[in-house]
Enzyme design. Structure first.
Site, mmCIF file in Angstrom:
data_model
loop_
_atom_site.group_PDB
_atom_site.id
_atom_site.type_symbol
_atom_site.label_atom_id
_atom_site.label_comp_id
_atom_site.label_asym_id
_atom_site.label_seq_id
_atom_site.Cartn_x
_atom_site.Cartn_y
_atom_site.Cartn_z
ATOM 1 N N ASP A 72 0.950 -1.220 0.689
ATOM 2 C CA ASP A 72 -0.066 -0.048 0.374
ATOM 3 C C ASP A 72 0.938 1.260 -0.494
ATOM 4 O O ASP A 72 0.690 2.302 -0.969
ATOM 5 C CB ASP A 72 -0.665 -0.069 1.939
ATOM 6 N N ASP A 89 -8.372 -2.262 2.309
ATOM 7 C CA ASP A 89 -8.380 -1.746 3.292
ATOM 8 C C ASP A 89 -9.278 -2.356 4.636
ATOM 9 O O ASP A 89 -9.324 -2.250 5.517
ATOM 10 C CB ASP A 89 -8.877 -0.099 2.930
#
Length: 241
Positions: A94, A146
C-alpha cells in the site's frame, strides 16, 4: 449478494430454505435460491447499466459489502504468524503504490486507478459515499483491501475468542474492532492534514490491528499460542461448524 441474502434469511427463517425445486437441466435447487438469485442478477445488471448515475454508489456499496462478507466467510487466517506475513506485505504494498510509485510513474498509480483517471472509468473495488456537506462535492472512498486484510485478522480473533470461551471484554475481537476504528480515524485525519491527498490506509490500520493483537497477546501471555494457533489443535471448538 445471493450468498449473503440466503444465509441471512435462512438464519432468521430457517424453514423457508428447506423446500427444494427440481428444474430441467439444473437439477435440484432450493426454493429460496431460485427466488433470490434472479433478483440479485437484476440488481447487478441495473447497477452496471446505471453506474454513472448519482445514486449508483448505493448499489456499488451493497455489492461490495456482499463480496467482502463472502470472502471473509470463505478465507480464514489460521494464526497471527500467517497474519503477520500477510499484513506486513499488504502494508508495504500500500505504501509503495501510494507514496513511492509517483517517484517512478510521476503520479500515484493507486489513486489514479481508484479515481479512474481522465476516463472516469474506475474498477469498482472500493466503497464510496458522497460528501454530503462538502460544497465541492466528491466522494469519500476506501478500498476493499483496506477492509478485507484487517478483517481477516479480526475474524481470526473472533474465532480464537470462541474457541477459548473468552468474554467480550477479556478477548481480542472487541479490541481489534476498536483498533480498526481508531486506525480509520487516523487515516481520515491524515487525509485532511495532507489536503485530500490519498492515503495508504493500511499504513495506519495494520499497526492498529496486528500491532494491537501482538501487544495484547504479550500482556496476556498468550502470544505464543496466538502465533502457532491451529498448528497442533483443531481450530473449531466442538460442535462449531
Amino acid at each position: 449478494m445471493h450468498e449473503c441474502l440466503v444465509a441471512l434469511i435462512s438464519r432468521f427463517f430457517g424453514d423457508c430454505g428447506q423446500k427444494i425445486l427440481n428444474f430441467p437441466f439444473l437439477g435440484e435447487i432450493p426454493l429460496l435460491s431460485a427466488v433470490i438469485l434472479p433478483l440479485c442478477m437484476v440488481f447487478s445488471i441495473f447497477w452496471a447499466a446505471n453506474q454513472h448515475a448519482s445514486y449508483a454508489w448505493i448499489g456499488q456499496d451493497i455489492l461490495g459489502i456482499s463480496l467482502m462478507t463472502t470472502v471473509l466467510q470463505m478465507a480464514r487466517l489460521p494464526n497471527i504468524k500467517i497474519a503477520s506475513v500477510f499484513l506486513s506485505c499488504a502494508f508495504v504494498y500500500d505504501i509503495f503504490w501510494v507514496f513511492i510509485s509517483p517517484l517512478i510513474f510521476h503520479e500515484s498509480v493507486m489513486i489514479v486507478v481508484a479515481r479512474g483517471d481522465s476516463s472516469g472509468e474506475s474498477i469498482p473495488m472500493l466503497l464510496k459515499i458522497p460528501r454530503f456537506f462538502d460544497p465541492w462535492g466528491g466522494y469519500d472512498m476506501i478500498g476493499f483491501g483496506d477492509i478485507l486484510f484487517p478483517g481477516l485478522l479480526i475474524s481470526f480473533a473472533f474465532r480464537y475468542d470462541r474457541y477459548k470461551k473468552k468474554g467480550i471484554l477479556n478477548g481480542y475481537f472487541l479490541w481489534l474492532v476498536i483498533g480498526y476504528g481508531i486506525g480509520l480515524f487516523i487515516t481520515y485525519v491524515a487525509l485532511y492534514l495532507m489536503d485530500g491527498h490519498g492515503q495508504p490506509a493500511l499504513l495506519y490500520l495494520v499497526p492498529c490491528t496486528l500491532g494491537l493483537i501482538i501487544v495484547l497477546g504479550w500482556l496476556k501471555k498468550e502470544l505464543e499460542d496466538l502465533w502457532d494457533f491451529g498448528a497442533s489443535r483443531p481450530e473449531h471448538s466442538p460442535g462449531e461448524a
